[in-house]
Write a protein that holds these residues in place. Structure first.
Motif, short mmCIF file in Angstrom:
data_model
loop_
_atom_site.label_atom_id
_atom_site.label_comp_id
_atom_site.label_asym_id
_atom_site.label_seq_id
_atom_site.Cartn_x
_atom_site.Cartn_y
_atom_site.Cartn_z
N ILE A 224 -7.36 16.54 -34.94
CA ILE A 224 -6.46 16.70 -36.07
C ILE A 224 -7.24 17.18 -37.29
O ILE A 224 -8.30 16.64 -37.62
CB ILE A 224 -5.75 15.37 -36.40
N VAL A 225 -6.72 18.19 -37.94
CA VAL A 225 -7.33 18.73 -39.16
C VAL A 225 -6.51 18.26 -40.35
O VAL A 225 -5.30 18.52 -40.42
CB VAL A 225 -7.39 20.27 -39.13
N LYS A 226 -7.16 17.58 -41.30
CA LYS A 226 -6.47 17.07 -42.48
C LYS A 226 -6.93 17.74 -43.76
O LYS A 226 -6.24 17.67 -44.78
CB LYS A 226 -6.67 15.56 -42.58
N ASN A 227 -8.08 18.38 -43.71
CA ASN A 227 -8.60 19.08 -44.88
C ASN A 227 -7.65 20.23 -45.24
O ASN A 227 -7.40 21.13 -44.43
CB ASN A 227 -10.00 19.62 -44.59
N ARG A 228 -7.11 20.22 -46.46
CA ARG A 228 -6.09 21.19 -46.86
C ARG A 228 -6.57 22.63 -46.74
O ARG A 228 -5.82 23.52 -46.34
CB ARG A 228 -5.64 20.90 -48.30
#
Length: 239
Positions: A224-228
């Motif tokens: 999962i990528v959470k960095n905007r």
């Protein structure tokens, strides 16, 4: 000499009756919300395809015509190859665009999802093997637009596919029978494209979808990528 292939993207706006939208899809509130999502995501994905040699037909229920037209006027004019079509005229709209073509590539896309910007070009480059009836995209992403996170996903027989017909057969009424919907596409003779070609967008309006794995789709939660900034970079390949 007949042209090789005609690519048509078929999008059901509110013409498909589902359990969660059976009545809502006719309301001003639902149409306004879905139009906003379409313009924010799907329209941008279509307009930014590297190859614009396609037409996208967005199907709506005839009884919604006034509401649809009213909402469309709130946005910049659609390009010529993206058209909203009433359900009663849908098949006629497809048929009139097939003159002079040998194959129809009928792309399925929901009105809130995305294809990779090179997808139409991939279909242009596709070399159909004898008997091949579909192109399937098993790899993509799921994007949670509420929490702004994205993760790779896999589906054995996803909603992101393209059906292939010989134009002469389609005009005679041939249609593939997909008992149970898109999970049945895998049973057709098909080719698989290996790129992560789609983004399934999760938002407050599609209550049947969640950011989790289930029978026909697997979400890789370890990636999962959470960095905007990273999320934006991934999405830039799709819209």
């Amino acid at each position: 000499m007949a042209k090789r292939k005609k690519i048509i993207v078929r999008i059901a706006f509110n013409s498909k009756k589902l359990k969660y939208n059976r009545k809502k899809r006719f309301t001003t509130k639902w149409i306004k919300s879905r139009m906003k999502i379409f313009m924010r995501y799907t329209r941008r994905s279509l307009q930014r395809q590297t190859n614009q040699g396609f037409v996208a037909l967005v199907e709506y229920e005839d009884r919604s015509r006034r509401k649809i037209k009213k909402e469309l006027r709130k946005y910049s004019k659609l390009p010529k190859n993206i058209k909203f079509i009433p359900k009663s005229k849908y098949q006629k709209s497809i048929r009139k665009r097939l003159k002079g073509y040998h194959y129809l590539y009928l792309v399925r896309l929901d009105s809130d999802d995305l294809y990779r910007r090179s997808y139409i070009q991939q279909l242009k480059n596709h070399r159909r093997r004898k008997g091949t009836s579909a192109v399937i995209n098993q790899f993509g992403y799921m994007y949670d637009s509420k929490k702004k996170r994205i993760a790779p996903m896999y589906a054995k027989s996803p909603a992101f596919y393209t059906l292939i017909y010989k134009v002469k057969d389609y005009l005679k009424g041939k249609r593939y029978r997909l008992a149970g919907g898109h999970p049945a596409v895998i049973r057709l003779r098909h080719d698989k494209l290996r790129l992560r070609n789609y983004v399934h967008v999760i938002h407050s309006g599609n209550t049947t979808s969640k950011f989790r794995s289930k029978r026909n789709k697997v979400i890789n939660k370890r990636r999962i990528v959470k960095n905007r900034r990273q999320v934006k970079r991934i999405l830039s390949s799709f819209m």
